[in-house]
Design a protein around this motif. Structure first.
Motif, PDB file in Angstrom:
ATOM      1  N   PHE B  20       0.868  -1.188   0.000  1.00 26.79           N
ATOM      2  CA  PHE B  20       0.000   0.000   0.000  1.00 26.79           C
ATOM      3  C   PHE B  20       0.893   1.222   0.000  1.00 26.79           C
ATOM      4  O   PHE B  20       1.702   1.373   0.917  1.00 26.79           O
ATOM      5  N   ASP B  21       0.779   2.086  -0.946  1.00 27.48           N
ATOM      6  CA  ASP B  21       1.604   3.305  -1.041  1.00 27.48           C
ATOM      7  C   ASP B  21       3.064   3.016  -0.712  1.00 27.48           C
ATOM      8  O   ASP B  21       3.612   3.574   0.233  1.00 27.48           O
ATOM      9  N   ILE B  25       2.896  -4.586   2.997  1.00 27.20           N
ATOM     10  CA  ILE B  25       2.122  -5.096   4.125  1.00 27.20           C
ATOM     11  C   ILE B  25       2.392  -6.603   4.217  1.00 27.20           C
ATOM     12  O   ILE B  25       2.671  -7.132   5.278  1.00 27.20           O
ATOM     13  N   ARG B  52      -0.247 -10.795  15.191  1.00 24.78           N
ATOM     14  CA  ARG B  52      -0.611  -9.683  16.067  1.00 24.78           C
ATOM     15  C   ARG B  52      -1.544  -8.722  15.358  1.00 24.78           C
ATOM     16  O   ARG B  52      -1.661  -8.723  14.134  1.00 24.78           O
ATOM     17  N   SER B  53      -2.147  -7.870  16.160  1.00 26.67           N
ATOM     18  CA  SER B  53      -3.071  -6.892  15.590  1.00 26.67           C
ATOM     19  C   SER B  53      -2.322  -5.954  14.648  1.00 26.67           C
ATOM     20  O   SER B  53      -1.220  -5.509  14.941  1.00 26.67           O
ATOM     21  N   GLY B  54      -2.903  -5.700  13.501  1.00 25.52           N
ATOM     22  CA  GLY B  54      -2.309  -4.769  12.539  1.00 25.52           C
ATOM     23  C   GLY B  54      -1.234  -5.382  11.672  1.00 25.52           C
ATOM     24  O   GLY B  54      -0.613  -4.710  10.862  1.00 25.52           O
ATOM     25  N   ILE B  55      -1.012  -6.707  11.800  1.00 24.02           N
ATOM     26  CA  ILE B  55       0.076  -7.342  11.055  1.00 24.02           C
ATOM     27  C   ILE B  55      -0.316  -7.541   9.587  1.00 24.02           C
ATOM     28  O   ILE B  55       0.537  -7.616   8.706  1.00 24.02           O
ATOM     29  N   GLY B  56      -1.584  -7.665   9.308  1.00 21.81           N
ATOM     30  CA  GLY B  56      -2.016  -7.863   7.928  1.00 21.81           C
ATOM     31  C   GLY B  56      -2.895  -9.075   7.737  1.00 21.81           C
ATOM     32  O   GLY B  56      -3.065  -9.562   6.618  1.00 21.81           O
ATOM     33  N   LYS B  57      -3.475  -9.576   8.813  1.00 20.61           N
ATOM     34  CA  LYS B  57      -4.330 -10.762   8.703  1.00 20.61           C
ATOM     35  C   LYS B  57      -5.536 -10.497   7.821  1.00 20.61           C
ATOM     36  O   LYS B  57      -5.846 -11.265   6.914  1.00 20.61           O
ATOM     37  N   THR B  58      -6.211  -9.378   8.102  1.00 18.99           N
ATOM     38  CA  THR B  58      -7.408  -9.078   7.325  1.00 18.99           C
ATOM     39  C   THR B  58      -7.057  -8.843   5.858  1.00 18.99           C
ATOM     40  O   THR B  58      -7.798  -9.244   4.959  1.00 18.99           O
ATOM     41  N   GLN B  59      -5.896  -8.243   5.631  1.00 17.23           N
ATOM     42  CA  GLN B  59      -5.490  -8.010   4.242  1.00 17.23           C
ATOM     43  C   GLN B  59      -5.224  -9.337   3.527  1.00 17.23           C
ATOM     44  O   GLN B  59      -5.655  -9.526   2.392  1.00 17.23           O
ATOM     45  N   GLN B  93     -15.257  -9.633   9.804  1.00  9.57           N
ATOM     46  CA  GLN B  93     -15.080  -9.338  11.219  1.00  9.57           C
ATOM     47  C   GLN B  93     -16.375  -8.839  11.875  1.00  9.57           C
ATOM     48  O   GLN B  93     -16.663  -9.158  13.000  1.00  9.57           O
ATOM     49  N   GLU B 170     -12.015 -13.425  12.600  1.00  8.58           N
ATOM     50  CA  GLU B 170     -12.366 -13.270  14.013  1.00  8.58           C
ATOM     51  C   GLU B 170     -13.747 -13.839  14.362  1.00  8.58           C
ATOM     52  O   GLU B 170     -14.617 -13.121  14.849  1.00  8.58           O
ATOM     53  N   HIS B 204      -7.687 -13.997  16.951  1.00  4.82           N
ATOM     54  CA  HIS B 204      -6.847 -13.649  18.088  1.00  4.82           C
ATOM     55  C   HIS B 204      -6.972 -14.710  19.173  1.00  4.82           C
ATOM     56  O   HIS B 204      -6.146 -14.815  20.055  1.00  4.82           O
TER      57      HIS B 204
HETATM   58  N1  LIG Z   1      -6.370   0.678   2.643  1.00  2.19           N
HETATM   59  C1  LIG Z   1      -5.202   0.679   3.292  1.00  2.19           C
HETATM   60  N2  LIG Z   1      -4.210   1.513   2.918  1.00  2.19           N
HETATM   61  C2  LIG Z   1      -3.023   1.496   3.561  1.00  2.19           C
HETATM   62  N3  LIG Z   1      -2.732   0.691   4.582  1.00  2.19           N
HETATM   63  C3  LIG Z   1      -3.670  -0.168   4.997  1.00  2.19           C
HETATM   64  C4  LIG Z   1      -4.960  -0.223   4.379  1.00  2.19           C
HETATM   65  N4  LIG Z   1      -5.701  -1.168   5.002  1.00  2.19           N
HETATM   66  C5  LIG Z   1      -4.896  -1.665   5.965  1.00  2.19           C
HETATM   67  N5  LIG Z   1      -3.686  -1.078   5.970  1.00  2.19           N
HETATM   68  C6  LIG Z   1      -2.569  -1.400   6.849  1.00  2.19           C
HETATM   69  O1  LIG Z   1      -2.299  -2.763   6.709  1.00  2.19           O
HETATM   70  C7  LIG Z   1      -1.872  -3.298   7.933  1.00  2.19           C
HETATM   71  C8  LIG Z   1      -2.579  -4.601   8.194  1.00  2.19           C
HETATM   72  O2  LIG Z   1      -3.967  -4.354   8.423  1.00  2.19           O
HETATM   73  P1  LIG Z   1      -4.974  -5.529   8.759  1.00  2.19           P
HETATM   74  O3  LIG Z   1      -6.327  -4.940   8.810  1.00  2.19           O
HETATM   75  O4  LIG Z   1      -4.748  -6.635   7.801  1.00  2.19           O
HETATM   76  O5  LIG Z   1      -4.502  -5.963  10.225  1.00  2.19           O
HETATM   77  P2  LIG Z   1      -4.986  -7.207  11.065  1.00  2.19           P
HETATM   78  O6  LIG Z   1      -3.835  -8.108  11.210  1.00  2.19           O
HETATM   79  O7  LIG Z   1      -6.244  -7.770  10.514  1.00  2.19           O
HETATM   80  O8  LIG Z   1      -5.270  -6.532  12.484  1.00  2.19           O
HETATM   81  P3  LIG Z   1      -6.452  -6.838  13.548  1.00  2.19           P
HETATM   82  O9  LIG Z   1      -6.097  -8.095  14.206  1.00  2.19           O
HETATM   83  O10 LIG Z   1      -6.360  -5.683  14.471  1.00  2.19           O
HETATM   84  O11 LIG Z   1      -7.735  -6.908  12.798  1.00  2.19           O
HETATM   85  C9  LIG Z   1      -2.123  -2.246   9.001  1.00  2.19           C
HETATM   86  O12 LIG Z   1      -0.880  -1.760   9.448  1.00  2.19           O
HETATM   87  C10 LIG Z   1      -2.903  -1.178   8.298  1.00  2.19           C
HETATM   88  O13 LIG Z   1      -2.473   0.072   8.737  1.00  2.19           O
END
Ligand SMILES: Nc1ncnc2c1ncn2[C@@H]1O[C@H](COP(=O)(O)OP(=O)(O)OP(=O)(O)O)[C@@H](O)[C@H]1O
Ligand SMILES: [Mg+2]
Lengths: 259, 264
Positions: B20-21, B25, B52-59, B93, B170, B204
């Motif tokens: 992303f930009d 990720i 961990r939270s914010g690691i990129g699981k949802t992505q 989620q 989740e 989690h």
């Molecule tokens: N549209 C976007 N543009 C830029 N960065 C993004 C975008 N969407 C998510 N991110 C970044 O991608 C990273 C991973 O996000 P993601 O939602 O996959 O986390 P996660 O592991 O699912 O966290 P959680 O457990 O809290 O749900 C985060 O650091 C977030 O800031």
């Protein structure tokens, strides 16, 4: 008492009604005491209002105006729906965006062109109204489309919908209740324009012509009485469209309740 | 030791990257999920993705389901077919449902997409609704459901669609202990409903998700490199931790959980 000027304070319905009643009374008292010879006193306007309601002149003209407004709103919403639905196709996006900008065109300058294009007075009035209303409708609808929750599209994708099915589900079906909200919110604009447009072609009558006549003879009491009835009818429509929406789309009620 | 076989590849991720930009990720994601067979059973697959939270699981979840195109690399399913949105059942989620459809209508929309259900959509919905304790709620709108009911509708909707892959982001968040057990039960039931059913759980809640899984992938970052990748793969069958009802009380299970936690 302190609650009345506290941000987000919740007051019960009864208190609210009492407060509103007090505010109305104060306004009327102020009106009563500050109006001199030129501005008619509230009592006078009220009695003129009651007499006006009973006259055939008023009822006929009001019906003419209502009919014209409803007709214009009907045409406008059809045109709006068409363009708003199509606005998700790139080809129509530009057209829709242009219509939105048309809000800045004043109607007055276009009257001549419309006179040339239309057959008679009633057609002129109708087309002017539609032309005036559509940009506002389209603006409202496009903002709804822009603000659609991305999850709605994602759910469509996970269900394996193609783009046409998505358009149907989310925008046509999913936002149908919003059409009533748009009608309701923009009814005021149509209602505002009708009095103006009716001045252009006086032969068919309407409350706009009535207003102009009273104004010409400086009959301020009747002008105010007429304004009052215009106001009340506006409120009635607002209420009617709101209830219609809740009745046809029960879920819209749930949405506003939780917000 | 249980008898099992890992057979043909069901899902393959090859060099997946997501940026992303200019910020990576996800990077170098490679893994494959194979069909697991056990004699006398319709054994589906359950894979847990932890990080961990914010690691990129949802992505990663979005990339896997075809909702988000990866910057590089690809995901293939069923004999090298590139995945596209709609191939998988995806449960988000927050269990989004169309607000303008009643539960029944929402389920019907999904059932209509399932060719195997043709002509018996209504009965199937009613049967499932019974099983999911949703019968009384079939004709209300999503706004009128509790969180747990909403989740069950969401899961049921994606089940009715009939895809082999079910992705859950989740699935245990926001549920009380009792409901978590029910959700676990439900997922197990789904995984045993078809040989090819594959559940991918992002969670989690390590204990609950690992307890029903056969494989765990740990998503994490490595020193000096930006972007998350699969740091570790744990085969729970090999450790004899899979498919066992009261596994959570056993010491070996607790040790594995500790091992996973240490990895995060
Ligand atoms: N549209 C976007 N543009 C830029 N960065 C993004 C975008 N969407 C998510 N991110 C970044 O991608 C990273 C991973 O996000 P993601 O939602 O996959 O986390 P996660 O592991 O699912 O966290 P959680 O457990 O809290 O749900 C985060 O650091 C977030 O800031
Ligand atoms: Mg997430």
């Amino acid at each position: 008492m302190k609650k009345l000027i506290e941000p987000f304070a919740i007051i019960n319905r009864q208190t609210f009604m009492i407060m509103v009643a007090a505010q109305v009374v104060i306004t009327l008292l102020l009106w009563q005491s500050f109006s001199d010879g030129l501005i008619p006193k509230p009592g006078k306007v009220a009695s003129a209002f009651v007499t006006l309601l009973g006259t055939k002149l008023f009822i006929e003209n009001m019906l003419v105006s209502l009919l014209l407004t409803l007709k214009a709103m009907l045409y406008s919403i059809l045109i709006t729906l068409l363009f708003a639905w199509l606005s998700v196709l790139p080809f129509f996006k530009s057209v829709a965006l242009f219509i939105v900008k048309c809000r800045y065109l004043t109607l007055t300058g276009l009257i001549f062109i419309f006179t040339l294009l239309t057959k008679d007075g009633s057609e002129l009035k109708l087309s002017l109204l539609v032309f005036g209303i559509v940009p506002f409708f389209v603006t409202s609808f496009l903002s709804i489309i822009v603000n659609i929750n991305p999850q709605e599209y994602e759910l469509c994708k996970t269900l394996g919908y193609n783009n046409w099915q998505t358009l149907y589900e989310i925008i046509i079906i999913g936002k149908a209740d919003q059409v009533f909200e748009i009608l309701r919110q923009n009814f005021a604009i149509s209602w505002l324009m009708i009095t103006m447009v009716e001045g252009l072609s006086m032969s068919e009558g309407g409350i706009g012509t009535l207003l102009i006549k009273y104004n010409k003879y400086n009959d301020l009491t009747n002008v105010l009485a007429l304004q009052l009835s215009i106001f009340i009818i506006g409120l009635c429509f607002d209420y009617l469209l709101g209830s219609l929406r809740h009745w046809l789309f029960p879920y819209s009620h749930l949405k506003t309740a939780t917000k | 030791m249980t008898v099992y076989n890992r057979e043909e590849v069901l899902l393959q991720a090859t060099n997946v990257q997501l940026t992303f930009d200019q910020h990576p990720i996800l990077r170098d994601i490679n893994f494959c999920i194979r069909n697991i067979t056990r004699p006398g059973l319709l054994q589906g697959q359950v894979v847990t993705l932890i990080g961990r939270s914010g690691i990129g699981k949802t992505q990663l979840f979005k990339v896997l389901s075809g909702l988000q195109a990866p910057t590089a690399g690809q995901i293939t399913i069923h004999n090298n077919k590139s995945v596209k949105a709609g191939d998988m059942g995806v449960i988000f989620q927050n269990y989004y449902l169309f607000e303008w459809r009643t539960v029944y209508q929402s389920l019907m929309l999904a059932a209509k997409k399932n060719k195997q259900l043709w002509g018996m959509e209504k009965q199937t919905i009613e049967r499932y609704a019974e099983q999911f304790q949703l019968t009384e709620h079939l004709h209300v709108y999503p706004q009128q459901l509790s969180g747990g009911q909403r989740q069950r509708v969401s899961i049921l909707q994606q089940l009715l669609k009939g895809s082999d892959f079910i992705l859950l982001d989740e699935p245990f968040s926001g549920l009380d202990v009792c409901m978590i057990d029910k959700a676990v039960e439900l997922l197990l039931q789904v995984s045993l409903s078809d040989e090819l059913k594959t559940l991918i759980i992002v969670s989690h809640d390590i204990e609950h998700s690992v307890a029903i899984s056969d494989t765990v992938f740990i998503l994490g970052t490595e020193p000096g490199k930006e972007g998350a990748t699969i740091k570790k793969e744990i085969d729970l069958i090999e450790r004899d931790l899979a498919w066992r009802k009261d596994i959570r009380r056993e010491k070996r299970f607790v040790e594995t959980i500790e091992e996973i936690k240490a990895c995060l």
